[in-house]
Design a protein around this motif. Structure first.
Motif, PDB file in Angstrom:
ATOM      1  N   ARG A  54       0.826  -1.206   0.000  1.00 20.47           N
ATOM      2  CA  ARG A  54       0.000   0.000   0.000  1.00 20.47           C
ATOM      3  C   ARG A  54       0.864   1.262   0.000  1.00 20.47           C
ATOM      4  O   ARG A  54       0.506   2.254  -0.644  1.00 20.47           O
ATOM      5  CB  ARG A  54      -0.944  -0.012   1.205  1.00 20.47           C
ATOM      6  CG  ARG A  54      -2.110  -0.981   1.064  1.00 20.47           C
ATOM      7  CD  ARG A  54      -3.108  -0.823   2.176  1.00 20.47           C
ATOM      8  NE  ARG A  54      -2.537  -1.227   3.457  1.00 20.47           N
ATOM      9  CZ  ARG A  54      -2.494  -2.474   3.909  1.00 20.47           C
ATOM     10  NH1 ARG A  54      -2.975  -3.459   3.166  1.00 20.47           N
ATOM     11  NH2 ARG A  54      -1.977  -2.758   5.084  1.00 20.47           N
ATOM     12  N   ASN A 113       2.214   1.308  -3.619  1.00 18.12           N
ATOM     13  CA  ASN A 113       1.348   0.812  -4.690  1.00 18.12           C
ATOM     14  C   ASN A 113       2.044  -0.319  -5.438  1.00 18.12           C
ATOM     15  O   ASN A 113       2.019  -0.407  -6.678  1.00 18.12           O
ATOM     16  CB  ASN A 113       0.964   1.936  -5.659  1.00 18.12           C
ATOM     17  CG  ASN A 113      -0.202   1.556  -6.555  1.00 18.12           C
ATOM     18  OD1 ASN A 113      -1.046   0.724  -6.188  1.00 18.12           O
ATOM     19  ND2 ASN A 113      -0.256   2.137  -7.746  1.00 18.12           N
ATOM     20  N   PRO A 154      -3.245  -7.599   0.676  1.00 22.77           N
ATOM     21  CA  PRO A 154      -3.873  -7.052  -0.530  1.00 22.77           C
ATOM     22  C   PRO A 154      -4.943  -7.990  -1.082  1.00 22.77           C
ATOM     23  O   PRO A 154      -4.824  -9.216  -0.996  1.00 22.77           O
ATOM     24  CB  PRO A 154      -2.697  -6.917  -1.505  1.00 22.77           C
ATOM     25  CG  PRO A 154      -1.498  -6.764  -0.627  1.00 22.77           C
ATOM     26  CD  PRO A 154      -1.768  -7.614   0.585  1.00 22.77           C
TER      27      PRO A 154
END
Length: 356
Positions: free
Chosen positions: A113, A116, A176
């Protein structure tokens, strides 16, 4: 608690054929380059097993991280220092997890996160990790209680299991919701060089190792460790499983596939040379343990908890009871699979194993 917490309790006697060419490990929060573009990172663990090795690989306009450490604020602080001092202003673009245990996958979601970045894992490791995190906050299942009662646990131990159940997710940042699958034989380009994926089983469902042939580097995760033997356990979700047969077969697979002159980059202990010697030692160590267990079963039927003395060098306390039980059942299930033992359940639901 880490799935690797029992590893230091099943240390094998390693012949002095292994060499450790890199010397002292880096201090926490620093990255040491050990080959062009490949850096060694070391993080502390809050378990009996105190350290984990992580790997940072320069990858064109970014970086690839292999394994991440447990989701602790201390580990995040060490990573922030590495991000500031080592990344040269380039982002992390890929996070590879060799497997789903919290000391390997714990901070994967946080790093993904933050940058990305894409998470790369084998399918079974990703799915199993998501499944275990989903248990967080649930009550302990009756199947689990029956499993450990059958192994010989008393009511205090069962109560402790009920209290601790669902703790996996506390050591893992949010995983994720999408990932890139790695499969055995895949070739991943990292830093302009091909890294081949080689999977193994037994310690976990579909452990992914990485081999860079040109640099003679082998990121082995927990599949091969130089001084300790990875925990191989049966769990309540698959009580009749035979992970030890899978583990031995995986060691033999690596013997057949891998050259001996690679620098092995393990998750615990120091990088070493002598892969074939270590794999042979691991196979022989488990075969000797199986022989010791069988010898005790030939004397009289035994519960799983009665077999610790045949497997471990010291008394097993409450903190390691679950993994010790899982490893004991892994050995009995392997003997059953070989047709050398059987399981007999009494009226109270307790299983005793006897030689055939």
């Amino acid at each position: 608690m880490s799935m690797d917490g029992l590893e230091q309790e099943v240390t094998e006697r390693v012949k002095p054929l292994l060499t450790y060419p890199l010397g002292e490990p880096p201090v926490a929060g620093e990255a040491r380059e050990i080959a062009p573009g490949v850096h060694w990172v070391r993080m502390p663990l809050p378990f009996a097993l105190q350290w984990i090795n992580l790997w940072l690989i320069e990858d064109g306009d970014g970086w690839t991280i292999v394994d991440t450490g447990v989701a602790l604020e201390q580990s995040r602080e060490y990573w922030r220092k590495i991000f500031d001092e080592t990344l040269k202003g380039k982002p992390v673009t890929r996070v590879i997890c060799t497997h789903m245990h919290p000391d390997h996958m714990g901070l994967a979601g946080w790093i993904c996160r933050k940058f990305n970045a894409t998470l790369w894992m084998s399918r079974l490791e990703y799915i199993t990790g998501r499944m275990l995190v989903a248990d967080t906050g649930r009550e302990a299942p009756e199947e689990g209680v029956r499993f450990y009662r059958a192994a010989g646990w008393d009511e205090d131990a069962l109560d402790s299991y009920k209290i601790r159940f669902g703790g996996f997710g506390k050591a893992v940042s949010k995983i994720p919701d999408a990932y890139r699958r790695m499969s055995d034989g895949d070739v991943i380009e990292i830093g302009g060089r091909p890294w081949r994926v080689i999977t193994g089983n037994g310690h976990c469902p579909e452990h992914a190792c990485l081999w860079q042939e040109e640099q003679k580097l082998f990121i082995s995760g927990d599949q091969v460790l130089p001084r300790i033997s990875s925990n191989v356990s049966v769990f309540p979700t698959e009580p009749d499983g035979d992970p030890l047969a899978d583990w031995i077969a995986s060691c033999q697979k690596l013997l057949n596939v891998m050259p001996n002159d690679v620098l092995v980059l393990p998750s615990h202990n120091e990088p070493f040379i002598g892969l074939h010697e270590r794999l042979t030692n691991l196979i022989e160590g488990h075969e000797k343990a199986l022989a010791r267990v069988l010898q005790r079963l030939q004397q009289e039927p035994k519960r799983a908890v009665d077999l610790f003395i045949a497997l471990f060098a010291r008394k097993i306390g409450p903190e390691l009871l679950g993994m010790a039980t899982g490893e004991a059942i892994a050995h009995t299930n392997c003997l059953i699979g070989r047709g050398l033992a059987r399981a007999v359940k009494d009226e109270q639901g307790v299983i005793r194993y006897e030689a055939v």
